[in-house]
Structure formats: C-alpha cells, structure tokens
Design a protein around this motif. Structure first.
Motif, PDB file in Angstrom:
ATOM      1  N   ALA A  37      -9.934 -14.003   5.284  1.00  0.00           N
ATOM      2  CA  ALA A  37     -10.255 -13.233   4.079  1.00  0.00           C
ATOM      3  C   ALA A  37      -9.365 -13.673   2.919  1.00  0.00           C
ATOM      4  CB  ALA A  37     -10.102 -11.742   4.346  1.00  0.00           C
ATOM      5  N   ALA A  38      -8.076 -13.846   3.179  1.00  0.00           N
ATOM      6  CA  ALA A  38      -7.143 -14.265   2.131  1.00  0.00           C
ATOM      7  C   ALA A  38      -7.488 -15.646   1.583  1.00  0.00           C
ATOM      8  CB  ALA A  38      -5.711 -14.260   2.671  1.00  0.00           C
ATOM      9  N   LYS A  39      -8.057 -16.500   2.420  1.00  0.00           N
ATOM     10  CA  LYS A  39      -8.445 -17.849   1.987  1.00  0.00           C
ATOM     11  C   LYS A  39      -9.831 -17.877   1.351  1.00  0.00           C
ATOM     12  CE  LYS A  39      -5.683 -20.299   5.386  1.00  0.00           C
ATOM     13  NZ  LYS A  39      -5.667 -21.328   6.404  1.00  0.00           N
ATOM     14  N   GLY A  40     -10.518 -16.751   1.327  1.00  0.00           N
ATOM     15  CA  GLY A  40     -11.846 -16.692   0.737  1.00  0.00           C
ATOM     16  C   GLY A  40     -12.968 -17.068   1.686  1.00  0.00           C
ATOM     17  N   VAL A  41     -12.630 -17.321   2.936  1.00  0.00           N
ATOM     18  CA  VAL A  41     -13.643 -17.750   3.899  1.00  0.00           C
ATOM     19  C   VAL A  41     -14.651 -16.636   4.175  1.00  0.00           C
ATOM     20  CG1 VAL A  41     -14.015 -18.517   6.278  1.00  0.00           C
ATOM     21  CG2 VAL A  41     -12.152 -19.489   4.934  1.00  0.00           C
ATOM     22  N   LEU A  42     -14.185 -15.414   4.374  1.00  0.00           N
ATOM     23  CA  LEU A  42     -15.104 -14.325   4.697  1.00  0.00           C
ATOM     24  C   LEU A  42     -16.098 -14.064   3.572  1.00  0.00           C
ATOM     25  CD1 LEU A  42     -12.913 -11.652   6.541  1.00  0.00           C
ATOM     26  CD2 LEU A  42     -14.364 -13.441   7.499  1.00  0.00           C
ATOM     27  N   GLN A  43     -15.692 -14.319   2.342  1.00  0.00           N
ATOM     28  CA  GLN A  43     -16.595 -14.083   1.215  1.00  0.00           C
ATOM     29  C   GLN A  43     -17.794 -15.019   1.248  1.00  0.00           C
ATOM     30  OE1 GLN A  43     -16.568 -11.523  -0.585  1.00  0.00           O
ATOM     31  NE2 GLN A  43     -14.597 -10.796   0.115  1.00  0.00           N
ATOM     32  N   GLY A  44     -17.628 -16.203   1.814  1.00  0.00           N
ATOM     33  CA  GLY A  44     -18.717 -17.168   1.835  1.00  0.00           C
ATOM     34  C   GLY A  44     -19.562 -17.157   3.091  1.00  0.00           C
ATOM     35  N   LEU A  45     -19.201 -16.337   4.054  1.00  0.00           N
ATOM     36  CA  LEU A  45     -19.934 -16.333   5.315  1.00  0.00           C
ATOM     37  C   LEU A  45     -21.285 -15.656   5.193  1.00  0.00           C
ATOM     38  CD1 LEU A  45     -17.299 -15.405   8.044  1.00  0.00           C
ATOM     39  CD2 LEU A  45     -18.272 -17.634   7.528  1.00  0.00           C
ATOM     40  N   SER A  46     -22.229 -16.158   5.997  1.00  0.00           N
ATOM     41  CA  SER A  46     -23.520 -15.491   6.093  1.00  0.00           C
ATOM     42  C   SER A  46     -23.647 -14.754   7.421  1.00  0.00           C
ATOM     43  CB  SER A  46     -24.658 -16.498   5.932  1.00  0.00           C
ATOM     44  OG  SER A  46     -24.566 -17.509   6.910  1.00  0.00           O
ATOM     45  N   VAL A  66     -12.611  -2.459  16.483  1.00  0.00           N
ATOM     46  CA  VAL A  66     -11.976  -1.666  15.426  1.00  0.00           C
ATOM     47  C   VAL A  66     -11.318  -2.608  14.423  1.00  0.00           C
ATOM     48  CG1 VAL A  66     -10.046  -0.098  14.928  1.00  0.00           C
ATOM     49  CG2 VAL A  66     -11.672   0.443  16.762  1.00  0.00           C
ATOM     50  N   TRP A  67     -10.619  -3.631  14.917  1.00  0.00           N
ATOM     51  CA  TRP A  67      -9.980  -4.607  14.033  1.00  0.00           C
ATOM     52  C   TRP A  67     -11.015  -5.346  13.187  1.00  0.00           C
ATOM     53  CZ3 TRP A  67      -5.451  -5.651  12.036  1.00  0.00           C
ATOM     54  CH2 TRP A  67      -4.304  -5.130  12.642  1.00  0.00           C
ATOM     55  N   VAL A  68     -12.098  -5.772  13.802  1.00  0.00           N
ATOM     56  CA  VAL A  68     -13.133  -6.500  13.054  1.00  0.00           C
ATOM     57  C   VAL A  68     -13.687  -5.623  11.942  1.00  0.00           C
ATOM     58  CG1 VAL A  68     -15.426  -7.557  13.202  1.00  0.00           C
ATOM     59  CG2 VAL A  68     -13.712  -8.048  14.962  1.00  0.00           C
ATOM     60  N   ARG A  69     -14.053  -4.389  12.275  1.00  0.00           N
ATOM     61  CA  ARG A  69     -14.589  -3.478  11.256  1.00  0.00           C
ATOM     62  C   ARG A  69     -13.565  -3.219  10.145  1.00  0.00           C
ATOM     63  NH1 ARG A  69     -17.033  -1.205  15.935  1.00  0.00           N
ATOM     64  NH2 ARG A  69     -15.316   0.246  16.240  1.00  0.00           N
ATOM     65  N   ARG A  70     -12.297  -3.033  10.529  1.00  0.00           N
ATOM     66  CA  ARG A  70     -11.237  -2.765   9.561  1.00  0.00           C
ATOM     67  C   ARG A  70     -11.085  -3.920   8.570  1.00  0.00           C
ATOM     68  NH1 ARG A  70      -5.920  -2.016  12.525  1.00  0.00           N
ATOM     69  NH2 ARG A  70      -6.885  -0.046  13.045  1.00  0.00           N
ATOM     70  N   VAL A  71     -11.009  -5.135   9.088  1.00  0.00           N
ATOM     71  CA  VAL A  71     -10.788  -6.291   8.209  1.00  0.00           C
ATOM     72  C   VAL A  71     -12.012  -6.556   7.331  1.00  0.00           C
ATOM     73  CG1 VAL A  71     -10.317  -8.770   8.132  1.00  0.00           C
ATOM     74  CG2 VAL A  71      -9.074  -7.315   9.737  1.00  0.00           C
ATOM     75  N   LEU A  72     -13.210  -6.409   7.891  1.00  0.00           N
ATOM     76  CA  LEU A  72     -14.405  -6.604   7.069  1.00  0.00           C
ATOM     77  C   LEU A  72     -14.452  -5.571   5.938  1.00  0.00           C
ATOM     78  CD1 LEU A  72     -17.129  -7.519   9.705  1.00  0.00           C
ATOM     79  CD2 LEU A  72     -15.855  -9.052   8.174  1.00  0.00           C
ATOM     80  N   LYS A  73     -14.033  -4.348   6.219  1.00  0.00           N
ATOM     81  CA  LYS A  73     -13.984  -3.315   5.178  1.00  0.00           C
ATOM     82  C   LYS A  73     -12.950  -3.684   4.118  1.00  0.00           C
ATOM     83  CE  LYS A  73     -13.519   1.600   4.367  1.00  0.00           C
ATOM     84  NZ  LYS A  73     -13.399   2.928   4.950  1.00  0.00           N
ATOM     85  N   GLU A  74     -11.748  -4.102   4.556  1.00  0.00           N
ATOM     86  CA  GLU A  74     -10.699  -4.501   3.617  1.00  0.00           C
ATOM     87  C   GLU A  74     -11.162  -5.649   2.718  1.00  0.00           C
ATOM     88  OE1 GLU A  74      -6.952  -3.586   6.658  1.00  0.00           O
ATOM     89  OE2 GLU A  74      -7.464  -5.659   6.142  1.00  0.00           O
ATOM     90  N   ALA A  75     -11.952  -6.550   3.286  1.00  0.00           N
ATOM     91  CA  ALA A  75     -12.414  -7.730   2.554  1.00  0.00           C
ATOM     92  C   ALA A  75     -13.673  -7.455   1.731  1.00  0.00           C
ATOM     93  CB  ALA A  75     -12.679  -8.878   3.528  1.00  0.00           C
TER      94      ALA A  75
END
Length: 116
Positions: A37-46, A66-75
């Motif tokens: 997420a910090a590198k911008g990778v999650l923003q470009g994922l489909s 829980v971790w996956v949902r948490r990080v996706l929410k943060e991002a």
C-alpha cells in the motif's frame, strides 16, 4: 520482490500471495500488504488472490483475514475483489497459476477463472 523490475507490471494486474513455513504469522502478511500500500501497489490492483494458508489453525486463518480487511480499509481499497483460500503455492492439492495468463475473480461465487 519489489526489486524485480517486472514486479510492478505483474502487480497491477493481480497479486497472488501465499504463506509458507517461513512466514507463519498472519500479521506478517498484514505488514506485506501495508508495504505494498505504501508503495502504491494496492492502488493499481484489479484483484487479490490469497492461497490457502499451510498449517494455519482456524484462529490463524481468521486473524489473517482480519489483517487483510484492515489493510485494505486503511488503503482505501475495500472495493478490491479478493478470493481467499485458493489451492496454489505450498498446498496440497496444488493448482498452477501461469504467469501472464488472464484471470477473472468472482469473489461472490468464490471462483477464479484462468485462461491464456
């Protein structure tokens, strides 16, 4: 992984992630996702595929999700299609996911379709 010059080309289509005996803790997967997420990778994922965790207890699987949902929410990527518990990587049975293939994720049906 991010030192590979082709990583970002692959990542913006989809990411497959698996756990192994070397990274047994669900929080480590959360840290990977935060780094992406910090590198911008999650923003470009489909889409995101998560392998069935090897040797995880039911409690560890729940912690992982829980971790996956948490990080996706943060991002800000709660909209990202995620299919989890897929039999690829260090699992048995084991599916082969060919690099460069087209993939369709259907999280509602729990289905992944791969074609050349």
């Amino acid at each position: 992984m991010s030192r590979n010059p082709y990583f970002f080309l692959l990542a913006f289509a989809r990411i497959e992630s698996e756990t192994t005996r070397f990274n047994r803790n669900p929080y480590q997967v959360g840290y990977w996702l935060r780094n992406w997420a910090a590198k911008g990778v999650l923003q470009g994922l489909s889409g995101l595929l998560l392998a069935r965790p090897r040797d995880y207890s039911p409690q560890m699987v729940e912690q992982l999700y829980v971790w996956v949902r948490r990080v996706l929410k943060e991002a800000g990527r709660e909209d990202l299609p995620v299919v989890a518990n897929v039999d690829f990587g260090h699992t048995s049975p084991q599916l082969t996911l060919p690099l460069g293939a087209r993939v369709r994720l259907d999280p509602a049906a729990g289905r992944v379709t791969v074609w050349p």
